[in-house]
Scaffold this active site. Sequence first.
Site, short mmCIF file in Angstrom:
data_model
loop_
_atom_site.label_atom_id
_atom_site.label_comp_id
_atom_site.label_asym_id
_atom_site.label_seq_id
_atom_site.Cartn_x
_atom_site.Cartn_y
_atom_site.Cartn_z
N CYS A 119 25.95 -36.58 45.75
CA CYS A 119 27.32 -36.63 46.00
C CYS A 119 27.78 -37.88 46.78
CB CYS A 119 27.91 -35.46 46.82
SG CYS A 119 27.68 -33.95 45.88
N HIS A 252 34.24 -37.43 50.52
CA HIS A 252 33.81 -36.66 49.35
C HIS A 252 34.57 -35.50 49.23
CE1 HIS A 252 31.28 -34.68 46.56
NE2 HIS A 252 30.82 -33.77 47.60
N ASN A 282 34.99 -30.17 43.25
CA ASN A 282 33.77 -30.97 43.59
C ASN A 282 33.21 -31.71 42.38
OD1 ASN A 282 31.30 -32.35 44.46
ND2 ASN A 282 30.82 -30.43 45.85
#
Length: 325
Positions: A119, A252, A282
Site C-alpha cells: 500500500c 492511503h 482499499n
Amino acid sequence: MTRYARIAGTGSCLPPQRLSNVDIVAMLAARGVETSDEWIVERTGIRARHFVADGVYASDMALQACRQALEASALSASDIDLIIVATSTPDMVFPSTAAILQHKLGVAGCPAFDVQAVCSGFIYALTVADAMIRTGGARNALVVGSEVFSRLLDFNDRTTCVLFGDGAGAVVLQASDTPGILATDIHADGKHTGILCVPGHVSGGQILGDPLLKMDGQAVFKLAVGVLEDTARTVLEKAGRTTADVDWLIPHQANIRIMQSTARKLKLPMERVVVTVDEHGNTSAASIPLALDHAVRQGQIKKGDTLLLEGVGGGFTWGSVVLDF
C-alpha cells in the site's frame, strides 16, 4: 540550475463492476459468512468497492489511467522516458507489469519496472521517479499504482474480504525548473511481515503456502497511526513546511478511522483530507493516485495547492511525499 519533478497530469481507472456493501453481504451470506452494511461502515467507512472482470489485469487498468494522465498533461506516450508501476498484484511472475504496460502504450526503449511496497508502493514509486528526474535520468515519467486485490481475498474471512477493491491511478511526473515534489520520506521494518501478508508462492508449477490475504487488523491499525504521524512530520520538516501549509492531506485509503486519527494528530480538519475509501475501498498502491485524480477532477485540488501524500502497507512499509501541485 536546480531540476525538480512536478505532476503534469493525473488519471485513474475503476472497473465497471461496483459492489455495494449490500452486494458483499449477500455474496458472503451465500457462503454462510455473516456481516452487515452497518458493521462494515462503522469499522471501516467503506460503502462500496470495484472488482475487475475475469481476464482484466493490472496492466489493463494502468493503461486506462495512463491515457487519462497523458491527456491531462498534453503529452503523448512517445514523450515518456520512464515507467514505474507500483503493484502487489502483477499480471504475471515476470516480466514486470510496467514492461507489459509499456507495450500496450505502443512505446519501447525507456526503462520500465515495478515497485513492490504494497500500500506504500505509490509513495515509493514517486520517490524513485523524483530522484531519477532530479539527477537527469528521466524527463517525463509515468508513475502508476494498479491493483487487482479481489483475486487475493478470502471470502470466508469477513474481517478482510470487505476491505479491498481494484483500481488504478497514474500521474505524469515531469522535469521542471519550478519546485513540485519538495521532499520524500520512505521506510520499512521487515519484522512486521506477519501482520499483513499473502504468504503463498509458486514453485514447481504449484502454489505453496496460502495465496490469500492475511491481516492482523488491530496490529496494523496500531502501527499505522504511529508511523503515519511520524513520516508526515518528518517530510514536512525536510520540505521546510508545516501542517499549516498543507492544503490537502491525501492518505492511503485503508480505513476511515486511521485517516481520522492521522488528521487529528496532525491537527488537520477532515475538510482538508481527501476521502475516497467510502466508494473505492482499499485499493492498496492505487489508492493515493486514485484519490488524487478524483480530487483534481472534482475541482478540490487546484494548481499551487500544497499536498501531503502518505501511505502505510505490508512489509511493513510506510512513507510520505509533500509537493506543490
